[in-house]
Design an enzyme around this catalytic site. Structure first.
Site, PDB file in Angstrom:
ATOM      1  N   GLU A  40       0.842  -1.189   0.000  1.00 11.16           N
ATOM      2  CA  GLU A  40       0.000   0.000   0.000  1.00 11.16           C
ATOM      3  C   GLU A  40       0.886   1.252   0.000  1.00 11.16           C
ATOM      4  OE1 GLU A  40      -3.826   1.681   2.575  1.00 11.16           O
ATOM      5  OE2 GLU A  40      -2.372   0.391   3.566  1.00 11.16           O
ATOM      6  N   LYS A 114      -9.541   1.763  -2.689  1.00 12.45           N
ATOM      7  CA  LYS A 114      -9.827   1.189  -1.369  1.00 12.45           C
ATOM      8  C   LYS A 114     -11.219   1.600  -0.887  1.00 12.45           C
ATOM      9  CE  LYS A 114      -7.617   0.994   3.223  1.00 12.45           C
ATOM     10  NZ  LYS A 114      -6.469   1.521   4.012  1.00 12.45           N
ATOM     11  N   CYS A 155      -5.375  -3.399   2.563  1.00  4.79           N
ATOM     12  CA  CYS A 155      -5.177  -3.195   3.997  1.00  4.79           C
ATOM     13  C   CYS A 155      -6.451  -3.394   4.823  1.00  4.79           C
ATOM     14  CB  CYS A 155      -4.538  -1.828   4.228  1.00  4.79           C
ATOM     15  SG  CYS A 155      -3.724  -1.642   5.836  1.00  4.79           S
TER      16      CYS A 155
END
Length: 276
Positions: A40, A114, A155
């Site tokens: 990330e 995300k 994540c």
């Protein structure tokens, strides 16, 4: 198939970070990796929005994306850029935390923003408000490639099994969770969450991570957990990179997906139910 996770310790300077990242991708390709994954925010780890506004670019102008596409084409590899922080056209100036899957011709196969924002208060001294600087994505993404069907996540997404379920329902054999994980929650939950996603999905879980203390010339530093992880579809940890930056090679066998799903056909056994 040989593959590689890159464990990085990037600063808040995208220009300074890029040569090291390129060199590590090239090293992985030299060692035989056909699929390379970065963490990330590969381009910039920063806690300062004003600084990010000064150094980040749009997707079309981002030099990290351009350079890594060039490397993927030159080496003929698939490359998952775990994510880049990029500017958007949002009226409020928020960025996107965007993952890119690059093909061996250097073209972008898929991009994913995300979805789940890390807005948490871990302790009195450690809080995060990702949604203050980043707009959340709205669409789950699965990419069909010559090396397998890849479900893209980032994540904090790993804490939301409905997302991984949707990705696997759409055919994903590999789930990617590039991360910059908090050391506190990493020590408590990182291995358990990633193993759980692999077991319930009967899929490979690949999680390249940022690690260590991330330097900044003028702003507050940030620490991340490291321990880039590969978990096979049976839930076994194949690779744990520990805390050191580096290139971590592993073998990726997609036959293990069918075998795990044959042994425990939980998706076939799932039933609809009423209530509560």
């Amino acid at each position: 198939m040989k593959a590689a996770l890159l464990q990085l310790n990037v600063s808040d300077d995208p220009v300074a970070n890029l040569p090291r990242t390129v060199a590590m991708v090239q090293q992985a390709a030299d060692e035989g990796a056909q699929f390379v994954l970065t963490p990330e925010v590969t381009n910039c780890v920063s806690t300062a929005r004003v600084h990010q506004n000064a150094v980040l670019q749009t997707q079309e102008q981002d030099q990290t994306l351009t350079a890594l596409c060039t490397v993927a084409a030159a080496r003929g590899i698939h490359l998952l850029i775990g994510s880049l922080a990029v500017k958007t056209d949002e009226a409020d100036g928020r960025f996107a935390n965007r993952s890119f899957l690059i093909g061996p011709d250097g073209a972008i196969i898929a991009g994913y923003d995300k979805i789940h924002m890390f807005d948490v208060r871990i302790s009195d001294t450690e809080t995060y408000a990702e949604s203050a600087g980043y707009r959340p994505g709205t669409r789950a993404v699965v990419a069909n490639t010559d090396i397998g069907t890849i479900g893209m996540a980032i994540c904090y997404d790993m804490r939301f099994p409905r997302l991984s379920d949707a990705l696997v329902s759409a055919g994903a054999e590999i789930l990617t969770y590039p991360s910059a994980f908090s050391p506190v929650t990493g020590a408590a939950h990182w291995h358990s969450l990633l193993r759980a996603r692999a077991i319930e999905a009967g899929a490979w879980v690949l999680a390249p991570a940022q690690t260590g203390t991330h330097s900044s010339a003028n702003h507050k530093t940030r620490d991340t957990y490291g321990h880039s992880l590969v978990v096979n579809p049976w839930g076994e940890v194949v690779l744990d990179a520990g805390a050191a930056p580096g290139v971590y090679m592993f073998d990726l066998d997609l036959d293990a997906v069918a075998e795990a799903r044959r042994r425990i056909p939980s998706r076939e056994n799932a039933r609809r139910f009423d209530g509560p």
